[in-house]
Design a protein around this motif. Structure first.
Motif, short mmCIF file in Angstrom:
data_model
loop_
_atom_site.label_atom_id
_atom_site.label_comp_id
_atom_site.label_asym_id
_atom_site.label_seq_id
_atom_site.Cartn_x
_atom_site.Cartn_y
_atom_site.Cartn_z
N ALA A 29 -43.04 76.23 62.78
CA ALA A 29 -43.17 76.31 61.32
C ALA A 29 -43.67 75.11 60.56
O ALA A 29 -44.53 75.08 59.57
CB ALA A 29 -41.70 76.23 60.76
N THR A 30 -43.59 73.79 61.12
CA THR A 30 -44.30 72.59 60.52
C THR A 30 -45.63 72.86 60.71
O THR A 30 -46.59 72.25 59.98
CB THR A 30 -43.57 71.49 61.25
N LEU A 31 -46.26 73.34 62.04
CA LEU A 31 -47.59 73.22 62.26
C LEU A 31 -48.01 74.34 61.26
O LEU A 31 -49.34 74.04 60.62
CB LEU A 31 -47.72 73.78 63.70
N GLY A 32 -47.67 75.33 61.02
CA GLY A 32 -48.22 76.37 59.89
C GLY A 32 -48.14 75.83 58.50
O GLY A 32 -49.25 75.81 57.76
N ILE A 33 -47.02 75.07 57.97
CA ILE A 33 -47.01 74.45 56.95
C ILE A 33 -48.31 73.41 56.47
O ILE A 33 -48.81 73.22 55.77
CB ILE A 33 -45.82 73.71 56.56
N ALA A 34 -48.46 72.61 57.76
CA ALA A 34 -49.38 71.81 57.53
C ALA A 34 -50.78 72.09 57.49
O ALA A 34 -51.73 71.83 56.72
CB ALA A 34 -49.35 70.83 58.77
N GLU A 35 -51.17 73.42 58.03
CA GLU A 35 -52.44 74.05 57.89
C GLU A 35 -52.41 74.85 56.57
O GLU A 35 -53.42 74.66 55.95
CB GLU A 35 -52.50 75.32 59.23
N ILE A 36 -51.36 75.06 56.00
CA ILE A 36 -51.32 75.60 54.71
C ILE A 36 -51.78 74.69 53.65
O ILE A 36 -52.56 74.78 52.78
CB ILE A 36 -49.98 76.32 54.26
N ILE A 37 -51.19 73.37 53.91
CA ILE A 37 -51.52 72.15 52.83
C ILE A 37 -53.04 71.87 53.10
O ILE A 37 -53.74 71.66 52.21
CB ILE A 37 -50.62 71.03 53.45
N ARG A 38 -53.41 71.95 54.65
CA ARG A 38 -54.79 71.56 54.51
C ARG A 38 -55.89 72.52 53.86
O ARG A 38 -56.96 72.28 53.26
CB ARG A 38 -55.17 71.49 56.04
N LEU A 39 -55.48 73.88 53.93
CA LEU A 39 -56.20 75.01 53.36
C LEU A 39 -56.29 74.85 51.96
O LEU A 39 -57.17 75.21 51.28
CB LEU A 39 -55.85 76.25 54.06
N ILE A 40 -55.17 74.41 51.46
CA ILE A 40 -55.15 74.28 49.73
C ILE A 40 -56.09 73.15 49.54
O ILE A 40 -56.81 73.51 48.20
CB ILE A 40 -53.60 73.93 49.29
N PHE A 41 -56.14 72.08 50.06
CA PHE A 41 -57.07 70.89 49.75
C PHE A 41 -58.42 71.46 49.95
O PHE A 41 -59.43 70.98 49.43
CB PHE A 41 -56.78 69.96 50.74
N GLN A 42 -58.79 72.39 51.00
CA GLN A 42 -60.02 72.96 51.12
C GLN A 42 -60.36 74.07 49.98
O GLN A 42 -61.77 73.90 49.87
CB GLN A 42 -59.97 73.46 52.62
N ASN A 43 -59.59 74.69 49.65
CA ASN A 43 -60.14 75.79 48.77
C ASN A 43 -59.70 75.80 47.34
O ASN A 43 -60.66 76.19 46.78
CB ASN A 43 -59.16 77.10 49.31
N GLU A 44 -58.99 74.79 46.84
CA GLU A 44 -58.61 74.81 45.54
C GLU A 44 -59.51 73.45 44.95
O GLU A 44 -59.05 72.31 45.03
CB GLU A 44 -56.94 74.27 45.34
N ARG A 45 -60.73 73.74 44.40
CA ARG A 45 -61.49 72.61 44.01
C ARG A 45 -60.78 71.98 42.72
O ARG A 45 -61.47 70.79 42.70
CB ARG A 45 -62.90 73.60 43.69
N TRP A 46 -60.32 72.72 41.83
CA TRP A 46 -59.66 71.86 40.78
C TRP A 46 -58.77 70.55 41.23
O TRP A 46 -58.69 69.76 40.47
CB TRP A 46 -58.83 72.95 39.86
N LEU A 47 -58.00 70.97 42.37
CA LEU A 47 -57.16 69.94 42.81
C LEU A 47 -57.65 68.74 43.46
O LEU A 47 -57.20 67.43 42.73
CB LEU A 47 -56.12 70.44 43.98
#
Length: 401
Positions: A159-177
Motif C-alpha cells: 500500500a505505501t509503495l503504491g501511494i508513493a507512486e501516486i504522489i510521484r505521478l501527481i508531481f509528474q502530470n499536474e503541471r499547475w502544481l
C-alpha cells in the motif's frame, strides 16, 4: 595555506566536531567535548592539508550521505521503533522537496510564466520552507496512516509503495502544481551570499570581508554545515524521544502489540504517531535535498533511488539504533559512489568491444547493492550497530530506589 583554503577547512571543522560528538556519544560530557574538538581539528585540517585535491568531492559526498542519514533516521522512527514496513519513503521525500521548492521560490513572471508553472511561490526563508516541508509531509503521513495502518505488514508495504507512486505521478502530470513533467528550477540556496563576491547585504561589512575569499563554486562547504547541523538536530530530538516513556511504548507495541494493548497502551494512536514522526523527518530530508540540487523533478523520487537504497542503509547500520542508521547511510553511499566509478570505467573499456554490455553497466550497481542486501540478511540481520535492549533494574535484580 591561503585564506580561501583556510576558510574551507574552518567550514569542515563544524561537521567534523559534530561527527566526533557522535563517535564519543557514550562518553561523559567533560571528556566527550575535548575529544570531539580534537578529532574535528585533526579531520578538518588534516584533510585540507593532505588531501586538498579531493576536498570538493569529499564535501559533495558528505552532503548526500548526510541527507540520506536523515532519510534513514526517518525510516528508523517508523520501522526500527514501531515495525512499520514503509515502502513509501520516496513519496514523503518528494512532498518535502517540492514543498520546500514552492515555499522558497518566487512565482514565475514575464516570459517564464508561459514555460514554468507552479501553484504558488512565497519567496520564504529557508527555515520556513523546512518547517513547511516537515509539516506537509506529516499531514500527508497522517492522512495515509488512517486507512492503511490496520493492514498486515506485507500489505502495508504494498500500500505505501503504491501511494508513493501516486504522489510521484501527481508531481509528474499536474503541471499547475509544480511545473508538471518539466523541472522545477531556480531553488534558492541558504547562505549562498557568503560565497558571492558581493557578500550578504544583511551582514556587517567586516563579516562580508571575512568571507570575501570564497567563490560561488565553494558554496558546497557552506551547505555541508547546514545539512550537518540539521542532521544533528534531528538526531538529538529523535534520540530524546525514543528514550522517553513514549519511545518505550513504541517499542512495546512493536514487540508485543497484544501485551501492550492489555497494559493500557493506545496501540493505534502510537502506531499513527510513529508513522507521522517518520514522515516529518523524511520530509525534512526532502527539504535539504531540494536546495542542494537547485533543480528537481519527478524522476528524482523513483522507488529504487529514494526507497530501496534507504532500506539497505538502515538494515546495514542496524534498525532501532539511530547511530547505526547514520553509519549505514554513509557506508552504503560510499558503496554506491564507488560502484559508480567502477561501472563508468567498465563501460568505457567495453564500449569498443561489446557496446551492448557497456550500455547495461549501470544496472551492475543495483546488482551489487542487491547482493549486499542479501548478505546483510543472511549474515548480519541485526546490522553493524544492533539495537541496545534496555532491561529494567527490577529484571536485573537491582532493588528500586
Amino acid at each position: 595555506m591561503d585564506s580561501a583554503h583556510f576558510l574551507k577547512a574552518c567550514f569542515l571543522l563544524i561537521p567534523a566536531i559534530l561527527l566526533g560528538g557522535l563517535v564519543f556519544s557514550s562518553w561523559p560530557w567533560r571528556k566527550r567535548l575535548p575529544a570531539a574538538v580534537i578529532l574535528g581539528l585533526v579531520l578538518a585540517f588534516g584533510v585540507s592539508a593532505w588531501l586538498p585535491g579531493i576536498m570538493d568531492y569529499l564535501v559533495s559526498f558528505c552532503i548526500m550521505a548526510t541527507i540520506y542519514s536523515v532519510l534513514s533516521l526517518g525510516l528508523n522512527a517508523q520501522w526500527g521503533y514501531n515495525g512499520h514496513l514503509d515502502f513509501g519513503i520516496a513519496g514523503f521525500f518528494a512532498v518535502g522537496a517540492f514543498t520546500m521548492a514552492l515555499f522558497v521560490t518566487s512565482p514565475p513572471s514575464g516570459l517564464m510564466a508561459a514555460y514554468a508553472q507552479q501553484w504558488f511561490g512565497l519567496d520564504s526563508p529557508f527555515v520556513v520552507g523546512m518547517v513547511a516541508a516537515g509539516v506537509t509531509a506529516g499531514v500527508v503521513g497522517y492522512l495515509i496512516a488512517q486507512p492503511i495502518l490496520h493492514l498486515r505488514t506485507d500489505f502495508l508495504a504494498i500500500a505505501t509503495l503504491g501511494i508513493a507512486e501516486i504522489i510521484r505521478l501527481i508531481f509528474q502530470n499536474e503541471r499547475w502544481l509544480a511545473n508538471g513533467p518539466q523541472p522545477l528550477s531556480g531553488i534558492p540556496q541558504p547562505l549562498s551570499c557568503l560565497a558571492d563576491p558581493a557578500g550578504c547585504s544583511w551582514l556587517p561589512a567586516g563579516v562580508n570581508h571575512l568571507f570575501s575569499a570564497l567563490q560561488p563554486r565553494d558554496y558546497s562547504y557552506i551547505y555541508l554545515v547546514v545539512v550537518t547541523v540539521s542532521l544533528a538536530v534531528v538526531y538529538l530530538v529523535l534520540e530524546s524521544m525514543v528514550r522517553s516513556p513514549w519511545g518505550r511504548a513504541l517499542r512495546a507495541v512493536r514487540d508485543e502489540e497484544a501485551s501492550a494493548a492489555m497494559n493500557g497502551k493506545y496501540v493505534k494512536s502510537l502506531r499513527v504517531q510513529s508513522f507521522v514522526l517518520g514522515a516529518v523527518i523524511i520530509g525534512v530530508a526532502g527539504a535539504l535535498y531540494a536546495p542542494y540540487m537547485v533543480t528537481i523533478d519527478y524522476s528524482h523520487f523513483k522507488p529504487l533511488f529514494a526507497t530501496f537504497l534507504v532500506w539497505v542503509m538502515l538494515m546495514l547500520g542496524g534498525s532501532g539504533n539511530n547511530k547505526g542508521a547514520i553509519l549505514g547511510a554513509f557506508v552504503i553511499w560510499a558503496v554506491w559512489s564507488g560502484t559508480g566509478f567502477v561501472t563508468d570505467l567498465l563501460s568505457t573499456e567495453l564500449q569498443g568491444i561489446a557496446p551492448d554490455i557497456a550500455s547495461r553497466m549501470s544496472f551492475l550497481r543495483w546488482a551489487f547493492v542487491g547482493l549486499l542486501l542479501a548478505g546483510i540478511v543472511l549474515y548480519r540481520p541485526q546490522g553493524i550497530l544492533p539495537e541496545k535492549k534496555r532491561v529494567s533494574r527490577f529484571l536485573k535484580g537491582v532493588p528500586e530506589d
